[in-house]
Enzyme design. Structure first.
Site, PDB file in Angstrom:
ATOM      1  CD  GLU A  18      -5.980   4.535  -0.865  1.00  0.00           C
ATOM      2  OE1 GLU A  18      -6.052   4.960   0.293  1.00  0.00           O
ATOM      3  OE2 GLU A  18      -6.930   3.950  -1.440  1.00  0.00           O
ATOM      4  CE1 TYR A  64      -3.693   2.586   1.117  1.00  0.00           C
ATOM      5  CE2 TYR A  64      -1.862   3.529   2.346  1.00  0.00           C
ATOM      6  CZ  TYR A  64      -3.140   3.643   1.822  1.00  0.00           C
ATOM      7  OH  TYR A  64      -3.850   4.788   2.004  1.00  0.00           O
TER       8      TYR A  64
END
Length: 387
Positions: A197, A109
């Site tokens: 993101e 991530y």
């Protein structure tokens, strides 16, 4: 402002961040042509909506042959996709993104956003890629590595290395990660993003770093200098009332309550919503008419509030500094007369020309409930819903 995954990946590509080959499609026929054009054994069929959790909601499927691809395309296109971010009403899928499959060795991530408390951007990475980062933050916060970036100097090499080391990378993948993180920050900065993101950011079997997803939010106050970003806006993904409000330079966000709010200033608007809840009610919206509100602004605000059928009363809370209360009062009177309001309207006006405003309301012969303070106004607005 938000954009779709495929649009975000175009931005990443412009900054030389590696992405799989993909093609957007706006119909079933286009999607099948896209599948043929990709000419690969494994294809991901992805719903394009402004919401996370698409995979769990059935909006992302892997096809290993033409028949599977056609079935997934037919099932996903036009479906009502319900995720934890869409709410129970879901979102209709009108765009697909078909993407070549990737040999994945590991998933991570990576994200950049603004930490308002420290007035700095924060770059976050985690070994827990492909899962909801909120869950990781609450259950295993130690698995999230963060660095804060001084806006005057930008991201430094030692910070990039800290992020890569935190993921346990070595060799080629370590160097690739440092390069990718640096490019991510450039992309974030140059496009005036408020969130960038990538989840998951993957390592392939060849130790390449590839972005398998992308999520962007942009600073609305900077869109005037981001014409290319504005051109990506998908109005079908936005609330109709919020779109109309923006056209009138009003800041409106729909909520789930039944007490409509019209306030000048974001801080006062937040305080007004708080005091409505303290009084036992639920605000139906956030509506900031700004520091230059006039009669026309107020009338437009009324029209937008009343388009929400859940609204059972309206609270107008204006503190006049630059805003003149008499002009607001004129707008209230015009709106009540022209729109034929059938819900109670509670008005609290304080500040510049408040006396004149009070006289305008008294002489108008329209049904308005005056209030003498925020507490009094909130209690009257909530009580009028119950009566």
């Amino acid at each position: 402002m938000k954009i779709h995954e495929y649009q975000g990946k175009e931005l990443l590509k412009k900054h030389n961040i590696k992405i799989p080959h993909g093609i957007p499609a706006f119909s079933i026929e286009e999607a099948m042509k896209a599948y043929e054009a990709l000419d690969t054994s494994v294809v991901a069929v992805k719903a394009q909506v402004h919401a996370g959790g698409r995979g769990k909601g059935g909006g992302v499927k892997i096809a290993k042959n033409k028949d599977e691809a056609y079935n997934h395309i037919e099932n996903i296109f036009g479906m009502n996709l319900v995720t934890h971010q869409t709410g129970p009403q879901g979102k209709n899928v009108e765009r697909l993104y078909l993407e070549s499959g990737v040999d994945i060795k590991d998933e991570f991530y990576a994200a950049i956003t603004l930490d308002r408390s420290l007035e700095m951007d924060v770059f976050m990475v985690s070994t827990e890629g492909g899962v909801e980062i909120e869950k990781v933050a609450s259950e295993t916060p130690d698995k999230i590595i963060k660095v804060w970036i001084d806006p005057l100097v930008g991201i430094k090499n030692y910070q990039l290395r800290k992020l890569a080391f935190g993921l346990g990378l070595t060799g080629k993948s370590f160097k690739e990660a440092i390069s990718t993180f640096n490019k991510m920050y450039s992309c974030y900065q140059q496009n005036d993003a408020s969130i960038l993101e990538i989840n998951p950011l993957v390592i392939t079997n060849d130790d390449e770093i590839i972005a398998l997803d992308s999520k962007f939010n942009f600073d609305s106050n900077a869109l005037f200098r981001q014409k290319d970003i504005v051109a990506m806006r998908d109005l079908t993904e936005e609330d109709e009332m919020e779109i109309e409000a923006s056209e009138h330079n009003l800041n409106y966000i729909k909520l789930d309550g039944n007490v409509g709010c019209m306030v000048n200033g974001a801080g006062l608007a937040m305080a007004t919503m708080d005091i409505i809840k303290i009084a036992g009610g639920e605000p139906a919206n956030f509506l900031d008419v700004g520091g230059t509100a006039n009669a026309e602004t107020v009338k437009n605000g009324f029209r937008i509030i009343l388009s929400d059928k859940n609204v059972k009363s309206i609270l107008i809370n204006i503190f006049g500094g630059i805003v003149r209360c008499d002009r607001v009062a004129e707008g209230v009177v015009q709106a009540v007369k022209e729109l034929g309001l059938n819900v109670p309207v509670v008005v609290r006006l304080q500040g510049t020309n408040a006396k004149e405003a009070k006289k305008i309301l008294e002489d108008s012969n329209v049904s308005i409930i005056p209030a003498h303070g925020m507490k009094d106004a909130a209690e009257k607005a909530v009580q009028s819903v119950l009566n």
